[in-house]
Design a protein around this motif. Sequence first.
Motif, PDB file in Angstrom:
ATOM      1  N   ALA A  88       0.852  -1.055   0.033  1.00  0.00           N
ATOM      2  CA  ALA A  88      -0.215  -0.037   0.001  1.00  0.00           C
ATOM      3  C   ALA A  88       0.815   1.354  -0.046  1.00  0.00           C
ATOM      4  O   ALA A  88       0.718   2.242  -0.438  1.00  0.00           O
ATOM      5  N   LEU A  89       1.932   1.394   0.784  1.00  0.00           N
ATOM      6  CA  LEU A  89       2.769   2.431   0.789  1.00  0.00           C
ATOM      7  C   LEU A  89       3.484   2.667  -0.490  1.00  0.00           C
ATOM      8  O   LEU A  89       3.765   3.482  -1.168  1.00  0.00           O
ATOM      9  N   ALA A  90       4.113   1.556  -1.107  1.00  0.00           N
ATOM     10  CA  ALA A  90       4.647   1.596  -2.482  1.00  0.00           C
ATOM     11  C   ALA A  90       3.776   2.056  -3.507  1.00  0.00           C
ATOM     12  O   ALA A  90       4.271   2.981  -4.120  1.00  0.00           O
ATOM     13  N   THR A  91       2.587   1.717  -3.426  1.00  0.00           N
ATOM     14  CA  THR A  91       1.534   2.121  -4.399  1.00  0.00           C
ATOM     15  C   THR A  91       1.379   3.695  -4.370  1.00  0.00           C
ATOM     16  O   THR A  91       1.322   4.555  -5.265  1.00  0.00           O
ATOM     17  N   LEU A  92       1.160   4.066  -2.951  1.00  0.00           N
ATOM     18  CA  LEU A  92       1.021   5.579  -2.766  1.00  0.00           C
ATOM     19  C   LEU A  92       2.128   6.381  -3.180  1.00  0.00           C
ATOM     20  O   LEU A  92       2.216   7.441  -3.794  1.00  0.00           O
ATOM     21  N   GLY A  93       3.386   5.851  -2.963  1.00  0.00           N
ATOM     22  CA  GLY A  93       4.533   6.530  -3.390  1.00  0.00           C
ATOM     23  C   GLY A  93       4.675   6.437  -4.972  1.00  0.00           C
ATOM     24  O   GLY A  93       5.266   7.477  -5.397  1.00  0.00           O
ATOM     25  N   GLU A  94       4.225   5.654  -5.717  1.00  0.00           N
ATOM     26  CA  GLU A  94       4.133   5.542  -7.084  1.00  0.00           C
ATOM     27  C   GLU A  94       3.531   6.739  -7.708  1.00  0.00           C
ATOM     28  O   GLU A  94       3.321   7.146  -8.608  1.00  0.00           O
ATOM     29  N   MET A  95       2.153   7.112  -6.951  1.00  0.00           N
ATOM     30  CA  MET A  95       1.380   8.145  -7.490  1.00  0.00           C
ATOM     31  C   MET A  95       1.615   9.444  -6.708  1.00  0.00           C
ATOM     32  O   MET A  95       0.703  10.414  -7.140  1.00  0.00           O
ATOM     33  N   SER A  96       2.785   9.326  -5.829  1.00  0.00           N
ATOM     34  CA  SER A  96       2.694  10.890  -5.308  1.00  0.00           C
ATOM     35  C   SER A  96       3.186  11.767  -6.429  1.00  0.00           C
ATOM     36  O   SER A  96       2.743  13.161  -6.080  1.00  0.00           O
ATOM     37  N   PHE A  97       3.841  11.780  -7.304  1.00  0.00           N
ATOM     38  CA  PHE A  97       4.142  12.711  -8.310  1.00  0.00           C
ATOM     39  C   PHE A  97       2.813  13.041  -8.958  1.00  0.00           C
ATOM     40  O   PHE A  97       2.870  14.518  -9.194  1.00  0.00           O
ATOM     41  N   GLU A  98       1.965  12.238  -9.193  1.00  0.00           N
ATOM     42  CA  GLU A  98       0.833  12.838  -9.987  1.00  0.00           C
ATOM     43  C   GLU A  98       0.140  13.728  -9.059  1.00  0.00           C
ATOM     44  O   GLU A  98      -0.816  14.515  -9.584  1.00  0.00           O
ATOM     45  N   CYS A 154      -5.744   6.470 -11.388  1.00  0.00           N
ATOM     46  CA  CYS A 154      -6.214   6.352 -12.816  1.00  0.00           C
ATOM     47  C   CYS A 154      -5.202   6.792 -13.991  1.00  0.00           C
ATOM     48  O   CYS A 154      -5.084   5.887 -14.920  1.00  0.00           O
ATOM     49  N   TYR A 155      -4.743   7.912 -13.737  1.00  0.00           N
ATOM     50  CA  TYR A 155      -3.632   8.500 -14.479  1.00  0.00           C
ATOM     51  C   TYR A 155      -2.452   7.651 -14.739  1.00  0.00           C
ATOM     52  O   TYR A 155      -1.950   7.461 -15.805  1.00  0.00           O
ATOM     53  N   ASN A 156      -2.087   7.229 -13.648  1.00  0.00           N
ATOM     54  CA  ASN A 156      -0.766   6.343 -13.366  1.00  0.00           C
ATOM     55  C   ASN A 156      -1.024   5.031 -14.034  1.00  0.00           C
ATOM     56  O   ASN A 156      -0.262   4.606 -15.044  1.00  0.00           O
ATOM     57  N   GLN A 157      -2.120   4.354 -13.830  1.00  0.00           N
ATOM     58  CA  GLN A 157      -2.260   3.197 -14.244  1.00  0.00           C
ATOM     59  C   GLN A 157      -2.886   3.250 -15.704  1.00  0.00           C
ATOM     60  O   GLN A 157      -2.337   2.118 -16.680  1.00  0.00           O
ATOM     61  N   PHE A 158      -3.491   4.016 -16.237  1.00  0.00           N
ATOM     62  CA  PHE A 158      -4.009   4.091 -17.577  1.00  0.00           C
ATOM     63  C   PHE A 158      -3.283   4.810 -18.630  1.00  0.00           C
ATOM     64  O   PHE A 158      -3.576   4.596 -19.736  1.00  0.00           O
ATOM     65  N   LEU A 159      -2.665   5.865 -18.079  1.00  0.00           N
ATOM     66  CA  LEU A 159      -1.929   6.591 -19.209  1.00  0.00           C
ATOM     67  C   LEU A 159      -0.481   6.607 -18.954  1.00  0.00           C
ATOM     68  O   LEU A 159       0.358   6.448 -19.950  1.00  0.00           O
ATOM     69  N   GLN A 160      -0.044   6.945 -17.783  1.00  0.00           N
ATOM     70  CA  GLN A 160       1.585   6.907 -17.583  1.00  0.00           C
ATOM     71  C   GLN A 160       2.292   5.607 -17.809  1.00  0.00           C
ATOM     72  O   GLN A 160       3.329   5.537 -18.268  1.00  0.00           O
ATOM     73  N   ALA A 161       1.764   4.567 -17.325  1.00  0.00           N
ATOM     74  CA  ALA A 161       2.401   3.302 -17.093  1.00  0.00           C
ATOM     75  C   ALA A 161       2.353   2.676 -18.622  1.00  0.00           C
ATOM     76  O   ALA A 161       3.549   2.253 -19.108  1.00  0.00           O
ATOM     77  N   VAL A 182     -10.927  12.506  -4.444  1.00  0.00           N
ATOM     78  CA  VAL A 182     -10.988  12.513  -5.965  1.00  0.00           C
ATOM     79  C   VAL A 182      -9.586  12.600  -6.415  1.00  0.00           C
ATOM     80  O   VAL A 182      -9.136  11.990  -7.546  1.00  0.00           O
ATOM     81  N   LEU A 183      -8.585  13.285  -5.823  1.00  0.00           N
ATOM     82  CA  LEU A 183      -7.498  13.833  -6.278  1.00  0.00           C
ATOM     83  C   LEU A 183      -6.654  12.227  -6.482  1.00  0.00           C
ATOM     84  O   LEU A 183      -6.007  12.036  -7.299  1.00  0.00           O
ATOM     85  N   TRP A 184      -6.595  11.589  -5.313  1.00  0.00           N
ATOM     86  CA  TRP A 184      -5.788  10.265  -5.325  1.00  0.00           C
ATOM     87  C   TRP A 184      -6.218   9.296  -6.212  1.00  0.00           C
ATOM     88  O   TRP A 184      -5.768   8.415  -6.832  1.00  0.00           O
ATOM     89  N   ILE A 185      -7.760   9.352  -6.311  1.00  0.00           N
ATOM     90  CA  ILE A 185      -8.394   8.334  -7.494  1.00  0.00           C
ATOM     91  C   ILE A 185      -8.071   8.799  -8.940  1.00  0.00           C
ATOM     92  O   ILE A 185      -7.540   7.906  -9.655  1.00  0.00           O
ATOM     93  N   PHE A 186      -8.006  10.146  -9.123  1.00  0.00           N
ATOM     94  CA  PHE A 186      -7.513  10.604 -10.483  1.00  0.00           C
ATOM     95  C   PHE A 186      -5.986  10.299 -10.793  1.00  0.00           C
ATOM     96  O   PHE A 186      -5.772   9.962 -11.851  1.00  0.00           O
ATOM     97  N   ALA A 187      -5.394  10.338  -9.759  1.00  0.00           N
ATOM     98  CA  ALA A 187      -3.782  10.064  -9.856  1.00  0.00           C
ATOM     99  C   ALA A 187      -3.850   8.579  -9.985  1.00  0.00           C
ATOM    100  O   ALA A 187      -2.853   8.424 -10.770  1.00  0.00           O
ATOM    101  N   TYR A 226       1.155  15.485  -6.770  1.00  0.00           N
ATOM    102  CA  TYR A 226       1.716  16.561  -6.517  1.00  0.00           C
ATOM    103  C   TYR A 226       1.223  17.554  -7.867  1.00  0.00           C
ATOM    104  O   TYR A 226       1.032  18.684  -7.871  1.00  0.00           O
ATOM    105  N   ILE A 227       1.437  17.135  -9.224  1.00  0.00           N
ATOM    106  CA  ILE A 227       1.227  17.691 -10.450  1.00  0.00           C
ATOM    107  C   ILE A 227      -0.434  18.322 -10.546  1.00  0.00           C
ATOM    108  O   ILE A 227      -0.668  19.182 -10.842  1.00  0.00           O
ATOM    109  N   PHE A 228      -1.214  17.504 -10.083  1.00  0.00           N
ATOM    110  CA  PHE A 228      -2.762  17.633 -10.279  1.00  0.00           C
ATOM    111  C   PHE A 228      -3.213  18.521  -9.050  1.00  0.00           C
ATOM    112  O   PHE A 228      -4.535  18.713  -9.263  1.00  0.00           O
ATOM    113  N   GLN A 229      -2.641  18.673  -7.936  1.00  0.00           N
ATOM    114  CA  GLN A 229      -3.305  19.189  -6.898  1.00  0.00           C
ATOM    115  C   GLN A 229      -3.956  20.547  -7.028  1.00  0.00           C
ATOM    116  O   GLN A 229      -4.883  20.934  -6.793  1.00  0.00           O
TER     117      GLN A 229
END
Length: 98
Positions: free
Chosen positions: A6-16, A53-60, A46-51, A18-21
Amino acid sequence: LLAHKALATLGEMSFEVYIFQRPMHDTFLLLFGVDSAEVFMVFVVVLWIFAACYNQFLQAPLDRWLRRKTDWARSAELQSGVSSAAQDYTSVMMVEVE
């Protein structure tokens, strides 16, 4: 502890996050016009859900595509012999020796 999934997943999304906040915060203020605790909690979720989705469906997928393209270019360069960077380095070293 820090290697927990869970912490690793949150870390993967932290940049997104930061960018979208900022853009999302401004959008929430524009839509709701209220800066209450309830709106803030909805904003955070909503911010974390959006981050995510962005990470999984666009960035990766984009990362995978770019890595395939650069691996293809790198393998083609290796098949041709020595890379241009190695050739440049060799020519520079020869000039310095002379």
